[in-house]
Design a protein around this motif. Structure first.
Motif, mmCIF file in Angstrom:
data_model
loop_
_atom_site.group_PDB
_atom_site.id
_atom_site.type_symbol
_atom_site.label_atom_id
_atom_site.label_comp_id
_atom_site.label_asym_id
_atom_site.label_seq_id
_atom_site.Cartn_x
_atom_site.Cartn_y
_atom_site.Cartn_z
ATOM 1 N N THR A 284 4.239 10.218 -7.984
ATOM 2 C CA THR A 284 3.160 10.036 -7.015
ATOM 3 C C THR A 284 3.409 8.719 -6.290
ATOM 4 O O THR A 284 4.161 7.884 -6.759
ATOM 5 C CB THR A 284 1.812 9.989 -7.781
ATOM 6 O OG1 THR A 284 1.739 11.118 -8.632
ATOM 7 C CG2 THR A 284 0.628 9.983 -6.843
ATOM 8 N N ASP A 285 2.777 8.541 -5.135
ATOM 9 C CA ASP A 285 2.922 7.242 -4.489
ATOM 10 C C ASP A 285 1.617 6.453 -4.556
ATOM 11 O O ASP A 285 0.549 6.995 -4.852
ATOM 12 C CB ASP A 285 3.435 7.366 -3.057
ATOM 13 C CG ASP A 285 2.517 8.193 -2.180
ATOM 14 O OD1 ASP A 285 1.365 8.434 -2.588
ATOM 15 O OD2 ASP A 285 2.955 8.614 -1.095
ATOM 16 N N SER A 286 1.746 5.171 -4.295
ATOM 17 C CA SER A 286 0.600 4.265 -4.466
ATOM 18 C C SER A 286 -0.575 4.646 -3.571
ATOM 19 O O SER A 286 -1.729 4.506 -3.962
ATOM 20 C CB SER A 286 1.023 2.820 -4.162
ATOM 21 O OG SER A 286 1.769 2.290 -5.213
ATOM 22 N N SER A 308 -2.791 -2.321 -4.102
ATOM 23 C CA SER A 308 -1.598 -2.525 -4.929
ATOM 24 C C SER A 308 -0.556 -3.280 -4.117
ATOM 25 O O SER A 308 -0.409 -3.029 -2.925
ATOM 26 C CB SER A 308 -1.043 -1.170 -5.355
ATOM 27 O OG SER A 308 0.062 -1.338 -6.205
ATOM 28 N N PRO A 309 0.209 -4.217 -4.698
ATOM 29 C CA PRO A 309 0.246 -4.563 -6.112
ATOM 30 C C PRO A 309 -0.634 -5.743 -6.496
ATOM 31 O O PRO A 309 -0.340 -6.381 -7.506
ATOM 32 C CB PRO A 309 1.722 -4.920 -6.291
ATOM 33 C CG PRO A 309 2.083 -5.596 -5.003
ATOM 34 C CD PRO A 309 1.252 -4.930 -3.932
ATOM 35 N N ILE A 325 -10.631 -3.670 -10.160
ATOM 36 C CA ILE A 325 -9.551 -2.774 -10.595
ATOM 37 C C ILE A 325 -8.365 -2.865 -9.645
ATOM 38 O O ILE A 325 -8.527 -2.835 -8.423
ATOM 39 C CB ILE A 325 -10.050 -1.304 -10.653
ATOM 40 C CG1 ILE A 325 -11.225 -1.178 -11.630
ATOM 41 C CG2 ILE A 325 -8.916 -0.357 -11.091
ATOM 42 C CD1 ILE A 325 -11.864 0.201 -11.667
ATOM 43 N N GLY A 326 -7.178 -2.983 -10.213
ATOM 44 C CA GLY A 326 -5.935 -2.950 -9.442
ATOM 45 C C GLY A 326 -4.890 -2.177 -10.228
ATOM 46 O O GLY A 326 -5.083 -1.894 -11.409
ATOM 47 N N PHE A 327 -3.794 -1.843 -9.573
ATOM 48 C CA PHE A 327 -2.774 -1.073 -10.304
ATOM 49 C C PHE A 327 -1.395 -1.354 -9.736
ATOM 50 O O PHE A 327 -1.250 -1.854 -8.608
ATOM 51 C CB PHE A 327 -3.081 0.425 -10.254
ATOM 52 C CG PHE A 327 -2.912 1.028 -8.891
ATOM 53 C CD1 PHE A 327 -1.679 1.568 -8.490
ATOM 54 C CD2 PHE A 327 -3.965 1.065 -7.994
ATOM 55 C CE1 PHE A 327 -1.514 2.118 -7.222
ATOM 56 C CE2 PHE A 327 -3.809 1.606 -6.728
ATOM 57 C CZ PHE A 327 -2.588 2.127 -6.341
ATOM 58 N N GLU A 328 -0.383 -1.020 -10.536
ATOM 59 C CA GLU A 328 0.992 -1.094 -10.075
ATOM 60 C C GLU A 328 1.727 0.118 -10.632
ATOM 61 O O GLU A 328 1.566 0.485 -11.797
ATOM 62 C CB GLU A 328 1.637 -2.411 -10.507
ATOM 63 C CG GLU A 328 2.863 -2.745 -9.681
ATOM 64 C CD GLU A 328 3.210 -4.241 -9.672
ATOM 65 O OE1 GLU A 328 4.312 -4.572 -9.232
ATOM 66 O OE2 GLU A 328 2.365 -5.051 -10.107
ATOM 67 N N LEU A 329 2.539 0.733 -9.789
ATOM 68 C CA LEU A 329 3.231 1.968 -10.126
ATOM 69 C C LEU A 329 4.719 1.666 -10.238
ATOM 70 O O LEU A 329 5.281 0.940 -9.415
ATOM 71 C CB LEU A 329 2.975 2.967 -8.983
ATOM 72 C CG LEU A 329 3.445 4.412 -9.136
ATOM 73 C CD1 LEU A 329 2.777 5.114 -10.311
ATOM 74 C CD2 LEU A 329 3.154 5.176 -7.833
ATOM 75 N N LYS A 334 5.764 7.470 -11.772
ATOM 76 C CA LYS A 334 5.039 8.108 -12.878
ATOM 77 C C LYS A 334 4.384 7.114 -13.839
ATOM 78 O O LYS A 334 3.290 7.363 -14.320
ATOM 79 C CB LYS A 334 6.009 8.979 -13.686
ATOM 80 C CG LYS A 334 6.441 10.239 -12.944
ATOM 81 C CD LYS A 334 7.295 11.102 -13.877
ATOM 82 C CE LYS A 334 6.952 12.563 -13.759
ATOM 83 N NZ LYS A 334 7.584 13.377 -14.810
ATOM 84 N N ARG A 335 5.092 6.069 -14.152
ATOM 85 C CA ARG A 335 4.514 5.110 -15.090
ATOM 86 C C ARG A 335 3.589 4.179 -14.323
ATOM 87 O O ARG A 335 3.984 3.551 -13.343
ATOM 88 C CB ARG A 335 5.624 4.329 -15.809
ATOM 89 C CG ARG A 335 6.377 5.199 -16.836
ATOM 90 C CD ARG A 335 7.534 4.444 -17.452
ATOM 91 N NE ARG A 335 8.492 4.077 -16.407
ATOM 92 C CZ ARG A 335 9.337 3.058 -16.496
ATOM 93 N NH1 ARG A 335 9.349 2.311 -17.581
ATOM 94 N NH2 ARG A 335 10.160 2.791 -15.507
ATOM 95 N N LEU A 336 2.357 4.113 -14.786
ATOM 96 C CA LEU A 336 1.323 3.403 -14.041
ATOM 97 C C LEU A 336 0.657 2.376 -14.945
ATOM 98 O O LEU A 336 0.363 2.662 -16.106
ATOM 99 C CB LEU A 336 0.286 4.422 -13.544
ATOM 100 C CG LEU A 336 -0.861 3.903 -12.690
ATOM 101 C CD1 LEU A 336 -0.360 3.388 -11.344
ATOM 102 C CD2 LEU A 336 -1.888 5.011 -12.471
ATOM 103 N N VAL A 337 0.447 1.183 -14.393
ATOM 104 C CA VAL A 337 -0.316 0.154 -15.099
ATOM 105 C C VAL A 337 -1.571 -0.129 -14.282
ATOM 106 O O VAL A 337 -1.479 -0.483 -13.105
ATOM 107 C CB VAL A 337 0.508 -1.137 -15.269
ATOM 108 C CG1 VAL A 337 -0.337 -2.238 -15.913
ATOM 109 C CG2 VAL A 337 1.753 -0.878 -16.098
#
Lengths: 370, 370, 370, 370
Positions: A284-286, A308-309, A325-329, A334-337
């Motif tokens: 998936t993309d950000s 992001s990021p 809330i924030g995230f980095e892919l 596939k692996r997401l934090v």
């Protein structure tokens, strides 16, 4: 209990003029102190005086205790009268015409008092864990006993998990709101949008590495709340066994082998940061992930999303009612934090409780919380 | 007790090969842990095994307690056996042939145990306040009772105040060393040289504003040692009433209206900084003051003097046995600020106790302390 | 500048409906951020939008900078627009119809900009030290140069020292308010009542031992603001030489040999505690001293007085605009210790600045500050 | 480079009397300071004087700089001479007859200086990242350039990764030891035993959530090392992109999709805790896992293993050279959490460097480190 689907509108009606009588039991703890502070400054409550009470059999609250003695930082300017705190009695609560009772009490007391309050026609927002979990799990986790098991079971079924971002509509009409745990709030708000959207490979397993300030351990002086234990330190505890895990399972509709959560004790007074690790079903993309979050929280003023990021930090949320809330892919898509932060005494306890009060009273959800 | 005059030589004889048997009672507290650490690494004790014991009636110390369980940071490398800690009994101490007993116990226990040890021919280094003050003041401050008041009074008169920089020679031959208080050490070492030199206008009054880390408050979990109380905070306490004041009066030969001392609780684990304010009898220059300090401490390896206007900081002394001293003089040549720092668990307690042991054993004063 | 006499009434008139246009220059620092937060939540300003600007030539503020980028904790809920921060230009300020300009800028910039603002008819509340001191001393301490020395001297004479508890009436009608220093506020409020009442033996000398959190050192990354320098540490600095001393001398009408002040750097983010030592002319009792304080601050909602021997702590005042004061008197009735606390960014800077705005606008003094 | 197999014996030969000349370049940083402290107290070096030097072009180190000026906590007792620190020159190093050179310098300088030292017959222990990774990855990660690429490639191939627990024998005879990263050491020591034993489902993915104190960010004053940024905070950074990841991949023989590592900045001066999440290939019990760890580290005095479910904490290892490891296994026997802790300046940098020196000199591995 309703599904995970977020409610679709936000109340923007002007605040109503007549406020209900509020009472708070268990005001001597950290959450109780913050609750008192929020209620005393709440614009919609400016014409009323909340009643503040101790816990059952609490030595700290005598016949002439004041809020200032329990929480010196709440001392009013010199010309104002002090705010009394009363020993807990139902007479005091009933005689004042209490309509909503906050319980910032140990779960054993909350378990005992909620049925009594409801039978007296008083709505309850309970900050303990006593009413958060479904019947069977609740018995396993909290090992509570009930004077009237049938009534308790009915109330357990009726209780609304007080996470406005998930259950806004049900909270509005609830008699009993079970205010979520501090850790659980941080992880549920981070995970619910993508889990609900079906994007997460839940069988791979979700890992939540969460860190909390010391106020989360409560006001009791113990070996673990001693400054010399907590300062300049970090420790993991209750690995595979923290009580808040049940809330994750129920609110995210997961089984015990699909998610694990490790709490850590941070050397700071307040704040929680959860680093949440999960794998997506497909690459998936950000921007897709951002869109899922934005849509899920489009009616939720208390969640702040980071592009992001960029990632949130504890300092950004301390002394606020926000969950950031924030995230980095990973480059594999596939692996997401996902990193989520909140103040454990506000969005993780008393602030969220006031957010629930606002919904129950038909006020703006963020009233008194910005 | 001898006068303020510093002793005039430093022992530089080679360390003797045969070490006496050492025992430590009260090893479970912070000072006890640091004492154990120092003794286990002491070069002159490498051929012996000190005995470690609890306090009287201490629940924390059972039949199979280890030093590692009480102080995990003292865990030895994996291949080494653990170090036992025994419940306190005189048999254990006597049977091992103990020659020197350290007491890191509450002052009530130290008051009871010192006469018993001395009568058994065991020398004592007592870290409590029980034997630091002259008879009358001691009763007022600590309100202790004695099984044998006559013997206690004799021992009180015989006890040597364990500040090597002031009483080096007496310590060498002492049977009972009363190890100084942590606050007192920081202030006495800052003030003794100029007071002794007669330069201070003592009738004007000396003011000591002292600040200590939380380990000074001990291991008991109380409202004031709770992380939430101490962190991000500073508070003054025991203004005009701290027990260490008596040590200042006796060691500096001052009356109660000539010196005042205000302790504060710092949000750090360890370290004391004292800011000492005094007025000189006549206008003086910095080099004169430096010379007084340098001369006074010319035989004292554990005092580090800073060239004015450099000042010591807590970080420079933490985890060392040094007391660091610096000063700044006003342009009038009379108003003087002396800043002194030490680690309250080392130079303020266990390190100074080992310094005293070194003197009593004829070893180099700094042995095992650098 | 008026005398020390406190003003005798407190404005209780209802808040006026029309708010003036406000601008803030220097919003990127810690004081600037807190000022923005207070103004954005100020009830009397709810119908207006303050303008936020950078300092002169500030790289951090570009054409599309937002308040949230400078101070993430100020991020508004997701649905709200971000708040722009503009590079500093007079056009921006003038075109918006600015009536009151806050300067949270270095003293050199404040010295340059204040005359320009006043000449444009804009009132100024300056948070720097540039206009706090009388002409001669100001030159000595800050070494400022003026484009128009005559005008600068006139403005210097006209400037009101912005301590509402001392100069309430003059602030109401001021064009230029010199907002006090953080340290100075804590010490002046502790000392003014008794000095003004003539009870203090000022020739004996007053000693102020003051301790401040790291935000007082500003946002610049330096060796002394490095976490590794400040954490777990305490250090004294600028002994006999801190710039805030001049404010003590002028506001308390003392000479340089009558008071000395030692600042210390505390390992906490914010908060000041000052331990003030003084001697009374004659033996007095605590109730007399309490009465002097109570009377002096009877119209001052931002000072909280503690009944002796209770003492304030930093935690009681952090994130508030209060200055808390307590004292303890020696048994001789003459030696007095006064402890005062405040939040250096609020009552010591931005909160006091808003308090001054309230007075200048005819609003309740505590508006937006409780 | 050798395999993961731990070496099978521990040197217990008596320490040799003749010590080689040691030099340290880059002594002004935190790791440099700790290295100086360890070497100055090292028993096997008591007859020698290590040479201390700055970095290339370092303003902080002039012709008369002392170790005490750079690191005040290293000030020797008053009677001792100060320890000089010289500007870096090869002449100084060569003329002294240096046999082993420590480089506590930025990786660019280490990359330049290592070939020069080796060509002069001087062995090097390099604390930077310049020589830790295989050729290709190294270029990607550190983007270093070489004056003599051929020689650099040869040295890169010859360099031994300085983790004694994995490469003890190779270190003994190495000319160039690449001292491991602080984060990497904590994770590699936690993971190597089970990965090497083939028990880990590495395709499922290993997750390392690591937290470090601020000294890990170095001595430069930056926005992120400012006390106001780090204190009372927690932040994740370099998610999916930290340079130490390459060490994990190479030392554990994993591919980039088999392990991920998230660093966090803790509000403490020193210490790292890594919470490592992995899944076992098949259901296992705790005693089997314990046995794997015990066997792997049976010759490693610097690793302390905890009996499950006890877990190490940062406080247990700070100021020691130990890496402490504990674990907890889920009831399914497959999901495993391993917690590892170390002091980033000791076992994560300078202590490990001295451990390597001990091996290279044929001394006991723990010499000078207990």
């Amino acid at each position: 209990m309703e599904t995970l689907q977020p409610s679709t509108e936000i109340a923007n009606a002007p605040t109503k003029p007549v406020a209900p009588q509020i009472a708070v039991a268990g005001v001597s703890g950290y959450a109780g102190g913050e609750l008192a502070r929020l209620l005393l400054h709440h614009p919609a409550l400016s014409g009323t005086r909340p009643i503040f009470l101790g816990r059952a059999g609490e030595a700290e609250v005598g016949p002439s205790t004041s809020l200032e003695a329990l929480h010196p930082y709440l001392t009013a300017p010199g010309h104002h009268a002090s705010t009394p705190v009363f020993p807990f009695t139902w007479n005091r609560i009933v005689d004042a015409g209490t309509k909503v009772l906050f319980l910032a009490t140990p779960h054993e007391q909350s378990r005992e008092w909620v049925p009594e309050a409801i039978e007296r026609g008083i709505k309850v927002i309970d900050l303990s864990g006593a009413w958060r979990l479904q019947e069977t799990r609740n018995r396993d986790v909290y090992r509570l006993t009930d004077a009237n098991p049938k009534l308790a079971a009915e109330l357990q079924a009726e209780a609304v998990y007080g996470c406005p971002e998930l259950h806004r509509d049900a909270i509005r009409s609830a008699r009993l709101v079970a205010n979520p745990g501090c850790y659980s709030t941080s992880m549920i708000l981070a995970l619910a949008p993508l889990v609900q959207a079906g994007l997460v490979d839940i069988d791979h397993g979700i890992i939540c590495d969460a860190k909390s300030g010391v106020s989360g351990a409560g006001k009791a002086a113990t070996a673990k709340t001693h400054f010399m234990y907590a300062a300049d330190n970090l420790s993991a505890y209750n690995v595979f066994g923290h009580r808040h895990t049940g809330e994750l399972l129920e609110q995210l509709h997961l089984s015990a082998d699909q998610i694990q959560f490790t709490p850590h004790l941070l050397p700071i007074p307040r704040g929680i940061l959860a680093t949440n690790y999960l794998r997506l079903k497909q690459s998936t993309d950000s921007s897709t992930i951002s869109a899922v979050f934005s849509n899920f929280y489009r009616h939720s003023p208390m969640v702040r999303l980071y592009p992001s990021p960029q990632l949130p930090q504890i300092q950004h949320v301390v002394r606020t009612n926000f969950c950031d809330i924030g995230f980095e892919l990973a480059s594999d898509g596939k692996r997401l934090v996902i990193v989520s932060c909140l103040d454990n005494l506000l969005k993780g306890a008393s602030g969220q409780a006031v957010q629930n009060l606002n919904l129950m009273c038909g006020w703006n959800e963020q009233e008194g919380l910005l």
